[in-house]
Design a protein around this motif. Structure first.
Motif, PDB file in Angstrom:
ATOM      1  N   GLY A 546       0.826  -1.205   0.000  1.00  0.00           N
ATOM      2  CA  GLY A 546       0.000   0.000   0.000  1.00  0.00           C
ATOM      3  C   GLY A 546       0.860   1.255   0.000  1.00  0.00           C
ATOM      4  N   GLU A 547       0.212   2.402   0.179  1.00  0.00           N
ATOM      5  CA  GLU A 547       0.915   3.673   0.223  1.00  0.00           C
ATOM      6  C   GLU A 547       0.213   4.618   1.182  1.00  0.00           C
ATOM      7  OE1 GLU A 547      -1.267   5.608  -3.734  1.00  0.00           O
ATOM      8  OE2 GLU A 547       0.890   5.208  -3.740  1.00  0.00           O
ATOM      9  N   CYS A 548       1.004   5.535   1.738  1.00  0.00           N
ATOM     10  CA  CYS A 548       0.474   6.481   2.708  1.00  0.00           C
ATOM     11  C   CYS A 548      -0.316   7.581   2.004  1.00  0.00           C
ATOM     12  CB  CYS A 548       1.613   7.113   3.517  1.00  0.00           C
ATOM     13  SG  CYS A 548       2.618   5.908   4.421  1.00  0.00           S
ATOM     14  N   ALA A 549      -1.131   8.243   2.774  1.00  0.00           N
ATOM     15  CA  ALA A 549      -1.838   9.407   2.254  1.00  0.00           C
ATOM     16  C   ALA A 549      -0.836  10.522   1.955  1.00  0.00           C
ATOM     17  CB  ALA A 549      -2.878   9.878   3.255  1.00  0.00           C
ATOM     18  N   SER A 550      -1.201  11.382   1.042  1.00  0.00           N
ATOM     19  CA  SER A 550      -0.324  12.492   0.654  1.00  0.00           C
ATOM     20  C   SER A 550       0.016  13.348   1.872  1.00  0.00           C
ATOM     21  CB  SER A 550      -1.008  13.341  -0.425  1.00  0.00           C
ATOM     22  OG  SER A 550      -0.200  14.434  -0.777  1.00  0.00           O
ATOM     23  N   GLY A 551       1.309  13.622   2.058  1.00  0.00           N
ATOM     24  CA  GLY A 551       1.756  14.461   3.152  1.00  0.00           C
ATOM     25  C   GLY A 551       2.073  13.719   4.425  1.00  0.00           C
ATOM     26  N   ALA A 552       1.695  12.439   4.534  1.00  0.00           N
ATOM     27  CA  ALA A 552       1.959  11.680   5.758  1.00  0.00           C
ATOM     28  C   ALA A 552       3.413  11.216   5.788  1.00  0.00           C
ATOM     29  CB  ALA A 552       1.021  10.481   5.842  1.00  0.00           C
ATOM     30  N   THR A 553       4.025  11.253   6.931  1.00  0.00           N
ATOM     31  CA  THR A 553       5.408  10.778   7.095  1.00  0.00           C
ATOM     32  C   THR A 553       5.463   9.389   7.726  1.00  0.00           C
ATOM     33  OG1 THR A 553       5.544  11.906   9.245  1.00  0.00           O
ATOM     34  CG2 THR A 553       6.309  13.120   7.285  1.00  0.00           C
ATOM     35  N   ALA A 554       4.432   9.024   8.478  1.00  0.00           N
ATOM     36  CA  ALA A 554       4.366   7.699   9.113  1.00  0.00           C
ATOM     37  C   ALA A 554       2.902   7.358   9.366  1.00  0.00           C
ATOM     38  CB  ALA A 554       5.157   7.663  10.407  1.00  0.00           C
ATOM     39  N   VAL A 555       2.623   6.069   9.465  1.00  0.00           N
ATOM     40  CA  VAL A 555       1.259   5.604   9.714  1.00  0.00           C
ATOM     41  C   VAL A 555       1.272   4.549  10.805  1.00  0.00           C
ATOM     42  CG1 VAL A 555       0.399   6.098   7.395  1.00  0.00           C
ATOM     43  CG2 VAL A 555       1.471   3.881   7.876  1.00  0.00           C
ATOM     44  N   ARG A 556       0.082   4.377  11.395  1.00  0.00           N
ATOM     45  CA  ARG A 556      -0.113   3.321  12.373  1.00  0.00           C
ATOM     46  C   ARG A 556      -0.850   2.176  11.676  1.00  0.00           C
ATOM     47  NH1 ARG A 556      -1.888   6.183  18.096  1.00  0.00           N
ATOM     48  NH2 ARG A 556      -0.007   7.453  18.360  1.00  0.00           N
ATOM     49  N   ALA A 557      -0.145   1.127  11.361  1.00  0.00           N
ATOM     50  CA  ALA A 557      -0.713   0.011  10.597  1.00  0.00           C
ATOM     51  C   ALA A 557      -0.683  -1.262  11.431  1.00  0.00           C
ATOM     52  CB  ALA A 557       0.065  -0.200   9.306  1.00  0.00           C
ATOM     53  N   GLN A 558      -1.636  -2.126  11.145  1.00  0.00           N
ATOM     54  CA  GLN A 558      -1.703  -3.404  11.840  1.00  0.00           C
ATOM     55  C   GLN A 558      -0.994  -4.456  11.000  1.00  0.00           C
ATOM     56  OE1 GLN A 558      -5.330  -4.384  13.921  1.00  0.00           O
ATOM     57  NE2 GLN A 558      -5.346  -6.382  12.942  1.00  0.00           N
ATOM     58  N   PHE A 559       0.106  -4.983  11.483  1.00  0.00           N
ATOM     59  CA  PHE A 559       0.911  -5.897  10.679  1.00  0.00           C
ATOM     60  C   PHE A 559       1.105  -7.264  11.341  1.00  0.00           C
ATOM     61  CE2 PHE A 559       3.718  -2.843  12.890  1.00  0.00           C
ATOM     62  CZ  PHE A 559       4.338  -3.681  13.790  1.00  0.00           C
ATOM     63  N   GLY A 560       0.330  -7.552  12.380  1.00  0.00           N
ATOM     64  CA  GLY A 560       0.529  -8.814  13.096  1.00  0.00           C
ATOM     65  C   GLY A 560       0.386 -10.036  12.207  1.00  0.00           C
ATOM     66  N   PHE A 561      -0.740 -10.148  11.466  1.00  0.00           N
ATOM     67  CA  PHE A 561      -0.965 -11.322  10.636  1.00  0.00           C
ATOM     68  C   PHE A 561      -0.112 -11.304   9.378  1.00  0.00           C
ATOM     69  CE2 PHE A 561      -4.852 -11.262  13.177  1.00  0.00           C
ATOM     70  CZ  PHE A 561      -4.849 -12.563  13.631  1.00  0.00           C
ATOM     71  N   ALA A 577      -3.504   2.135   3.584  1.00  0.00           N
ATOM     72  CA  ALA A 577      -4.306   2.872   2.603  1.00  0.00           C
ATOM     73  C   ALA A 577      -4.345   4.348   2.984  1.00  0.00           C
ATOM     74  CB  ALA A 577      -5.718   2.293   2.531  1.00  0.00           C
ATOM     75  N   HIS A 578      -5.011   5.140   2.158  1.00  0.00           N
ATOM     76  CA  HIS A 578      -5.052   6.580   2.398  1.00  0.00           C
ATOM     77  C   HIS A 578      -5.776   6.939   3.694  1.00  0.00           C
ATOM     78  CE1 HIS A 578      -4.315   7.699  -2.113  1.00  0.00           C
ATOM     79  NE2 HIS A 578      -3.299   7.074  -1.538  1.00  0.00           N
ATOM     80  N   ASP A 579      -6.663   6.046   4.153  1.00  0.00           N
ATOM     81  CA  ASP A 579      -7.384   6.340   5.385  1.00  0.00           C
ATOM     82  C   ASP A 579      -6.729   5.727   6.614  1.00  0.00           C
ATOM     83  OD1 ASP A 579      -7.865   3.742   4.686  1.00  0.00           O
ATOM     84  OD2 ASP A 579     -10.026   3.798   5.046  1.00  0.00           O
ATOM     85  N   THR A 580      -5.526   5.132   6.462  1.00  0.00           N
ATOM     86  CA  THR A 580      -4.809   4.587   7.606  1.00  0.00           C
ATOM     87  C   THR A 580      -4.371   5.730   8.518  1.00  0.00           C
ATOM     88  OG1 THR A 580      -3.999   2.747   6.258  1.00  0.00           O
ATOM     89  CG2 THR A 580      -2.863   3.161   8.333  1.00  0.00           C
ATOM     90  N   PRO A 581      -4.572   5.591   9.825  1.00  0.00           N
ATOM     91  CA  PRO A 581      -4.208   6.692  10.740  1.00  0.00           C
ATOM     92  C   PRO A 581      -2.726   7.050  10.624  1.00  0.00           C
ATOM     93  CG  PRO A 581      -5.534   5.037  11.867  1.00  0.00           C
ATOM     94  CD  PRO A 581      -5.190   4.461  10.535  1.00  0.00           C
ATOM     95  N   THR A 582      -2.441   8.327  10.665  1.00  0.00           N
ATOM     96  CA  THR A 582      -1.062   8.805  10.596  1.00  0.00           C
ATOM     97  C   THR A 582      -0.410   8.751  11.967  1.00  0.00           C
ATOM     98  OG1 THR A 582      -1.778  11.084  10.905  1.00  0.00           O
ATOM     99  CG2 THR A 582      -1.587  10.273   8.630  1.00  0.00           C
ATOM    100  N   ALA A 583       0.920   8.837  11.952  1.00  0.00           N
ATOM    101  CA  ALA A 583       1.686   8.811  13.206  1.00  0.00           C
ATOM    102  C   ALA A 583       2.874   9.744  13.066  1.00  0.00           C
ATOM    103  CB  ALA A 583       2.158   7.387  13.514  1.00  0.00           C
TER     104      ALA A 583
END
Length: 771
Positions: A546-561, A577-583
């Protein structure tokens, strides 16, 4: 007296008797050799899986501090590693006293700085640069591991010696007092046992058919001779003894010859991988009891078949000459087949299927097949298999009638007339291949569909991506409410070393904060996936994720599985995705919980894997670095093995069916020696008689294979819709299936053609004299 007469007739009854004896012996020898090969493979599987499971040894965990020396215990740390898709079994061990238990295959435990390796592992270590593999195992090799600890000659196993303090510092180390003695059973054991059962059904039936056909050779000619014995005063019992001796003599010679043929084939049989690996040659052999059972059981079965063929002679001395055409098979024989196929078609309708098979974000699996659909499927399979065998004679009769209507020459008319006269006898010789072709086609249709459901992650871009978790074992000691993963200083060092390799792309995955790791062990000692931090700049080199939303430097993604699951089809991508929370993009102080590494060079990948081994141990992780493809490969490899074994059974069964046909053709030629000779004297060309024999063999063989293949393909479609994941549809079997089926049919026809020279020899015009 009758025994001597029976032997004399079998051994000194002229060319016809000698030919019959040789054909019986040859057919029985082939059947016995194949049967012993199956028994040998099964014995190899059973003995390998029944050996001591030293890997199953368990004991109390060691909480970071070595116990006091002395006694009869040792420290034990077993885990798995990988090298280019191959699994390595590694055991680190340290004796705490002089009476510590010794591992199977060794005379003594390795001391610190020493290790024992399996022959295959030692060969691999000697051929691979140390920075790709050998550096993972400190010390020097002092010997080889014996066969008792290994499943086969290709096993990659290593026993590494260490000090008690070194072992205590490793995650998941146990204190062991005695080794496990229970047999080794893996998750696929029941699957392979089921496979051997299916192979037995698919092989034993045609082998018995072959042996029965062989012992009934020239039954009509012998019935006439034995009827003559009855007319001159022989009792029914005396005729039965003579017939039994005749059949047993050929079967006994064939059984002994079959044992000899198997002894020649045994080294090749031992080299056939059954469960994904080779067995030791000494284990791939039938037991003494099985040898005796074959040598005794085959002649007995032959005697029973011979006696069964003489029912009319036992009833009356004139029974053999008062021949009547047997009644035609009724259409009722199609009923089980129709009902079975109808149940298979209805099974997907009965099943209420879920909308998707992918794992949800919380890790929940979708509902499985409904209990109502499974009985439909299994009962439908049983009825279909029964129906294929029962309906064969009716289908043969219909095929004979079609040939008679469409025939343009004498050969077609003659062959169709004989097939229609007794379709049961015509189908009997090929009835064994019906189940094998049906099972083979079903498996060949299901396996590619299942494997296609495990498509390469991200269109193949993640197949060779190495994934590594730095999270400790769930429920391990001292893991509650603490920061987990590699500390920031250690992770910075590791990332720098990995990125120094040319062509290596690295995607680190961090905790959400220095005080809150993505995996936290709660009071129940279980860890659950939450969110972690991924830097968008690092994610750019892993576009399939996937890819981050425009302007985001980091995201909070769930990668356990993404890290833990081996079935790629269950991964929902993209997971960013673009709606993934930023961090926050500042990760310098965050612990690193996992990392993905991508490189096009296999050697570089193994160097990085070797580097990671020490860091996973530091973090308390027991998970070996593994690529996505290695996880999926183990699943698809198991399915592929089942398919290859099934296709091998189909190929052997087709050849056995060809042998049965050849034997039946030989017997039929001996029975029809008089009419065929008279046809030649009347001017019928030999080529016409050859075509008669070929048509008689080709119609039941091709028809049985075609009907079984069509039914198997339809069954595969039903099984996929009923029991396999959504989004997967049945496809044509692969080329290996068509090569096996086509090659097997050609080989069967080739075997049949070997009986044609007999036709020319027994129909010479100069020898037109009959008893």
């Amino acid at each position: 007296m009758m025994f001597r007469l029976g032997l004399q007739l079998a051994l000194q009854g002229g060319k016809e008797a000698l030919t019959r004896l040789l054909l019986i012996a040859s057919a029985v020898a082939i059947g016995v050799a194949v049967l012993l090969s199956v028994l040998a493979d099964f014995h190899g599987f059973q003995s390998t899986n029944g050996r001591q499971c030293w890997q199953c040894t368990s004991g109390p965990a060691v909480a970071g501090r070595a116990p006091a020396p002395g006694g009869d215990t040792e420290l034990w740390n077993y885990r798995q590693d990988y090298y280019q898709g191959r699994t390595i079994e590694r055991l680190d061990v340290a004796a705490l006293g002089p009476d510590a238990p010794v591992l199977p295959g060794l005379k003594a435990l390795p001391a610190a700085g020493e290790y024992y390796a399996s022959p295959a592992m030692a060969k691999l270590l000697g051929s691979v640069p140390a920075d790709q593999l050998g550096d993972r195992f400190p010390g020097r090799q002092i010997g080889l591991i014996g066969d008792d600890a290994l499943g086969g000659p290709d096993d990659l196993t290593i026993f590494v010696g260490g000090t008690p303090d070194q072992l205590a510092a490793l995650p998941a180390t146990m204190q062991v007092k005695e080794l496990s003695t229970k047999p080794e059973l893996n998750s696929a054991t029941n699957l392979y046992q089921f496979g051997f059962g299916m192979a037995a059904i698919a092989l034993v039936f045609p082998l018995l058919t072959l042996i029965g056909t062989a012992t009934r050779l020239a039954a009509a000619r012998r019935e006439e001779r034995f009827a003559a014995f009855r007319l001159v005063g022989a009792t029914s019992r005396q005729v039965s003894v003579i017939a039994s001796v005749d059949a047993v003599a050929g079967a006994l010679v064939g059984a002994v010859a079959g044992v000899g043929i198997f002894q020649l084939l045994q080294p090749a049989v031992a080299k056939v991988p059954i469960s994904g690996a080779l067995y030791f040659s000494s284990r791939v052999a039938p037991t003494l009891v099985e040898y005796i059972a074959v040598l005794v059981g085959v002649p007995i079965a032959s005697a029973v078949a011979a006696l069964w063929s003489l029912q009319r002679v036992r009833i009356s001395p004139l029974g053999a000459v008062r021949r009547t055409t047997p009644p035609a098979p009724g259409v009722w024989r199609l009923l089980p087949l129709v009902v079975g196929l109808a149940m298979l078609i209805a099974a997907p309708i009965v099943l209420q299927k879920p909308a998707s098979n992918a794992l949800s974000a919380t890790g929940e699996l979708p509902p499985g097949p409904s209990n109502a659909a499974l009985p439909f499927t299994f009962i439908g399979l049983a009825l279909t298999m029964l129906g294929l065998v029962l309906s064969g004679s009716w289908l043969t009769m219909q095929g004979a009638r079609f040939v008679a209507k469409s025939a343009r020459g004498a050969s077609g008319v003659l062959s169709a007339r004989r097939l229609a006269d007794n379709p049961k006898a015509a189908f009997r010789s090929v009835s064994g291949l019906v189940l094998a072709v049906f099972v083979g086609t079903t498996i060949a249709g299901v396996v590619p569909a299942v494997n296609s459901g495990m498509k390469a992650v991200g269109g193949g871009t993640l197949t060779s991506v190495l994934r590594t978790s730095f999270m400790p074992e769930p429920g391990g000691p001292d893991t509650k409410s603490v920061v987990l993963g590699l500390p920031s200083a250690t992770s910075t060092e590791l990332l720098s070393r990995m990125r120094s390799y040319p062509g290596a792309d690295v995607l680190p995955m961090y905790a959400t904060s220095a005080r809150d790791a993505a995996y936290m062990c709660v009071a129940e000692h279980q860890c659950g996936p939450t969110q972690g931090t991924i830097v968008c700049k690092d994610l750019e080199r892993f576009s399939a994720l996937g890819e981050c939303a425009s302007g985001a430097t980091a995201v909070r993604a769930q990668f356990g599985f993404l890290l833990s699951h081996d079935d790629p089809s269950s991964l929902t991508l993209p997971f960013v995705a673009h709606d993934t929370p930023t961090a926050s993009g500042d990760v310098s102080a965050l612990p690193m919980e996992a990392v993905l590494i991508k490189t096009a060079d296999a050697e570089t990948l193994e160097k990085i894997r070797t580097l990671l081994v020490s860091y996973t141990a530091q973090s308390g992780s027991t998970t070996a670095p593994k690529t996505f493809g290695e996880g999926a490969h183990r699943r698809s490899e198991t399915y592929g093995e089942i398919q290859q074994i099934t296709l091998a059974v189909v190929a052997v069964t087709l050849i056995v069916a060809g042998c049965s046909l050849a034997v039946a053709v030989g017997g039929g030629l001996l029975e029809r020696r008089r009419p065929f000779t008279l046809l030649r004297l009347a001017g019928t060309p030999s080529q016409t008689l050859y075509r008669v024999v070929v048509f008689e063999s080709a119609v039941p063989l091709a028809l049985a294979a075609l009907v079984a293949a069509v039914a198997g393909y339809g069954t595969a479609a039903s099984v996929i819709k009923t029991l396999v994941t959504n989004g997967v549809s049945v496809a044509l079997p692969g080329k290996s299936y068509f090569l096996t089926l086509g090659g097997g049919l050609l080989a069967s026809f080739a075997v049949v053609l070997t009986a044609l020279p007999l036709l020319k020899r027994i129909t010479q015009p100069d020898d037109a004299r009959f008893e």
